[in-house]
Scaffold this motif. Sequence first.
Motif, short mmCIF file in Angstrom:
data_model
loop_
_atom_site.label_atom_id
_atom_site.label_comp_id
_atom_site.label_asym_id
_atom_site.label_seq_id
_atom_site.Cartn_x
_atom_site.Cartn_y
_atom_site.Cartn_z
N THR A 49 31.87 -12.20 2.66
CA THR A 49 30.87 -11.68 1.87
C THR A 49 32.12 -12.42 0.24
O THR A 49 31.41 -12.94 -0.18
CB THR A 49 30.64 -10.17 1.69
N ALA A 83 29.60 -14.89 -1.60
CA ALA A 83 29.58 -14.75 -3.21
C ALA A 83 29.88 -15.92 -3.93
O ALA A 83 29.07 -16.00 -5.39
CB ALA A 83 29.68 -13.30 -3.54
N ALA A 90 26.98 -17.71 -6.06
CA ALA A 90 26.73 -17.68 -7.18
C ALA A 90 26.80 -19.12 -8.17
O ALA A 90 26.11 -19.65 -8.90
CB ALA A 90 27.91 -17.23 -8.23
N LEU A 109 21.54 -17.43 -10.87
CA LEU A 109 23.22 -16.76 -10.49
C LEU A 109 22.84 -15.73 -9.42
O LEU A 109 23.85 -14.60 -8.51
CB LEU A 109 24.30 -16.92 -11.32
N TRP A 110 22.69 -14.11 -10.42
CA TRP A 110 22.62 -13.03 -10.46
C TRP A 110 21.14 -12.50 -8.82
O TRP A 110 21.78 -12.02 -8.95
CB TRP A 110 21.53 -12.22 -11.38
N LEU A 114 23.47 -13.12 -6.08
CA LEU A 114 25.08 -12.10 -6.15
C LEU A 114 24.00 -10.73 -5.66
O LEU A 114 24.95 -10.60 -5.68
CB LEU A 114 25.91 -12.63 -7.29
N ILE A 119 25.93 -8.91 -2.53
CA ILE A 119 26.41 -7.52 -2.28
C ILE A 119 24.85 -6.53 -1.20
O ILE A 119 25.77 -6.36 -0.87
CB ILE A 119 26.59 -6.69 -3.40
N SER A 154 23.35 -14.22 4.11
CA SER A 154 24.46 -13.12 4.36
C SER A 154 24.26 -12.61 5.89
O SER A 154 25.10 -12.29 6.30
CB SER A 154 24.49 -12.16 3.16
#
Length: 191
Positions: A33, A37, A41, A53-54, A57, A61, A130
């Motif tokens: 992770t 990340a 990002a 980017l956000w 992320l 997460i 992910s």
Amino acid sequence: MTETPDPSAATSRRAVSSDRLFRTTLLWSAAITGILAVAGAAIGFAVGGTSGLWSALVAIILAAVFLGLTAGTILVANRWYGDPLYVPIFFGAVMGGWIVKFALFIVVLLVLRGQPWLNNTVFFVALVVSVVASLVIDVVVMLKMRVPHVGDVTLPTLADVIEEARRPSMPPAPPEEGNQSPPADAAAPRA
């Protein structure tokens, strides 16, 4: 002198052999992770700027929380292994974790729906990467770990078997009074 603890006592707790497997999965997932990340990002920022980017992320997460929650609830529930209520506690914890994940998933979707900063493509790709990475970790850990098939039970030793063989066998118990059947010739008519 020390006494041998009673394995059936509620205070006697034993570790479950699958705990190592779940801890290893959680550690590897945390490491992956972190790597995802950083990479997500950077790629998200290159593709979609700050919103990319956000989006990356948040997706990474979110996947880590969802996929780690099941292993985490199993590890927490395994602390009660050996307790007479272990099975209901275990299934209650796992089902409770699934309900929490389901409710959290709906809340996250409702909050993220229509957000101006969310890049849907970056979010989707980061989420899929992910989840696939987590599944690969699960498969690799399952293939590499050596968990015995009967690791959580106490099997008899050779000494136990020999001791059992040397014991005199008990005669069969007589039948109870109410369950006696009449002798075979008792029902025959007498002449």
